[in-house]
Motif scaffolding. Structure first.
Motif, mmCIF file in Angstrom:
data_model
loop_
_atom_site.group_PDB
_atom_site.id
_atom_site.type_symbol
_atom_site.label_atom_id
_atom_site.label_comp_id
_atom_site.label_asym_id
_atom_site.label_seq_id
_atom_site.Cartn_x
_atom_site.Cartn_y
_atom_site.Cartn_z
ATOM 1 N N LEU A 1 0.806 -1.227 0.000
ATOM 2 C CA LEU A 1 0.000 0.000 0.000
ATOM 3 C C LEU A 1 0.839 1.278 0.000
ATOM 4 O O LEU A 1 0.654 2.140 0.863
ATOM 5 N N PRO A 2 1.746 1.443 -0.955
ATOM 6 C CA PRO A 2 2.482 2.716 -0.952
ATOM 7 C C PRO A 2 1.532 3.864 -1.281
ATOM 8 O O PRO A 2 0.734 3.781 -2.219
ATOM 9 N N ALA A 3 1.578 4.913 -0.489
ATOM 10 C CA ALA A 3 0.629 6.029 -0.620
ATOM 11 C C ALA A 3 0.654 6.644 -2.006
ATOM 12 O O ALA A 3 -0.380 7.057 -2.530
ATOM 13 N N GLU A 4 1.820 6.690 -2.641
ATOM 14 C CA GLU A 4 1.922 7.350 -3.945
ATOM 15 C C GLU A 4 1.254 6.562 -5.073
ATOM 16 O O GLU A 4 0.999 7.089 -6.140
ATOM 17 N N LYS A 5 0.929 5.290 -4.843
ATOM 18 C CA LYS A 5 0.300 4.481 -5.884
ATOM 19 C C LYS A 5 -1.184 4.226 -5.623
ATOM 20 O O LYS A 5 -1.807 3.450 -6.324
ATOM 21 N N LEU A 6 -1.745 4.887 -4.637
ATOM 22 C CA LEU A 6 -3.133 4.643 -4.267
ATOM 23 C C LEU A 6 -4.090 5.223 -5.302
ATOM 24 O O LEU A 6 -3.936 6.340 -5.755
ATOM 25 N N SER A 7 -5.066 4.427 -5.681
ATOM 26 C CA SER A 7 -6.152 4.884 -6.549
ATOM 27 C C SER A 7 -7.450 4.677 -5.791
ATOM 28 O O SER A 7 -7.598 3.722 -5.045
ATOM 29 N N VAL A 8 -8.398 5.571 -6.001
ATOM 30 C CA VAL A 8 -9.682 5.480 -5.318
ATOM 31 C C VAL A 8 -10.784 5.408 -6.367
ATOM 32 O O VAL A 8 -10.758 6.145 -7.354
ATOM 33 N N ALA A 9 -11.720 4.505 -6.144
ATOM 34 C CA ALA A 9 -12.884 4.403 -7.020
ATOM 35 C C ALA A 9 -14.127 4.308 -6.146
ATOM 36 O O ALA A 9 -14.155 3.545 -5.191
ATOM 37 N N GLY B 1 -28.569 11.731 -7.739
ATOM 38 C CA GLY B 1 -27.997 12.729 -8.632
ATOM 39 C C GLY B 1 -26.690 12.220 -9.212
ATOM 40 O O GLY B 1 -26.452 11.025 -9.321
ATOM 41 N N ASP B 2 -25.831 13.155 -9.568
ATOM 42 C CA ASP B 2 -24.554 12.796 -10.171
ATOM 43 C C ASP B 2 -23.592 12.252 -9.119
ATOM 44 O O ASP B 2 -23.596 12.715 -7.970
ATOM 45 N N PRO B 3 -22.743 11.302 -9.502
ATOM 46 C CA PRO B 3 -21.733 10.837 -8.549
ATOM 47 C C PRO B 3 -20.726 11.949 -8.285
ATOM 48 O O PRO B 3 -20.610 12.890 -9.065
ATOM 49 N N PRO B 4 -20.000 11.845 -7.181
ATOM 50 C CA PRO B 4 -19.018 12.888 -6.855
ATOM 51 C C PRO B 4 -17.972 13.031 -7.954
ATOM 52 O O PRO B 4 -17.534 12.035 -8.534
ATOM 53 N N ARG C 1 -10.670 13.217 -4.679
ATOM 54 C CA ARG C 1 -9.245 13.469 -4.417
ATOM 55 C C ARG C 1 -9.082 14.405 -3.212
ATOM 56 O O ARG C 1 -8.236 14.173 -2.350
ATOM 57 N N GLU C 2 -9.918 15.435 -3.133
ATOM 58 C CA GLU C 2 -9.868 16.354 -1.994
ATOM 59 C C GLU C 2 -10.203 15.635 -0.691
ATOM 60 O O GLU C 2 -9.585 15.888 0.341
#
Length: 181
Positions: free
Chosen positions: A113-121, A128-131, A137-138
């Motif tokens: 889990l290196p922080a620099e390679k983290l992706s979020v889905a 309504g619309d998804p975020p 990211r914020e």
């Protein structure tokens, strides 16, 4: 999914409007585990669950369909690993977990889990619309800006409150309905 690559998935379920809290909680837990490792109780529970899962798989070997076995064999061949029986897997799991330490798990997690390679889905039903990706990211950046507290030991398990179910009774009436046989 990609040979030679490890994919770690962390998942949190929440009501759609609560996704920022779920994202922050998931991120915080992952960072705490990487930073401070696991409590003795967490590690003991996790190893017991793994041993239990291997034992269940071993006992259920005879219940697997030919299609399931074929998929497992094809997966092993595709990954270039040895195809083993569930009983062999159980024995290997027990032997490896007997010598594994919580520190080794923490170190392995840090590599995965290196922080620099983290992706979020985010996925699910949104009103309504998804975020927007920038908003997600914020949210992750805000979570990362929060200082971590060391792992707290879990509260002692409470005893089951219902221990006395009254005096034993006898069967008052038996009735058989042949139509339900």
């Amino acid at each position: 999914f990609v040979p030679g690559q490890d994919l770690v998935l962390l998942r949190a379920d929440s009501p759609p409007a609560q996704w920022p809290k779920a994202l922050a909680a998931l991120d915080t837990q992952a960072r705490q585990a990487c930073e401070y490792g696991f409590t003795a109780a967490e590690f003991q529970r996790a190893t017991a669950e793994q041993n239990l899962q291997a034992a269940i798989e071993s006992r259920q070997t005879g219940n697997k369909s030919s299609a399931e076995l074929a998929r497992s064999l094809a997966f092993a061949v595709a990954r270039g690993v040895v195809f083993t029986s569930a009983e062999d897997d159980r024995r290997l799991t027990e032997a490896q977990l007997a010598t594994l330490t919580a520190g080794e798990c923490r170190d392995a997690l840090r590599e995965l889990l290196p922080a620099e390679k983290l992706s979020v889905a985010l996925s699910g039903s949104f009103v309504g619309d998804p975020p927007a990706p920038a908003l997600v990211r914020e949210g992750l950046q805000a979570s990362r800006a929060t200082a971590l507290a060391p792992n707290a030991s879990p509260a002692a398990a409470r005893t089951f409150p219902y221990r006395d179910f009254g005096p034993a009774r006898r069967v008052e009436k038996k009735e058989r309905n042949a139509q339900l046989d």
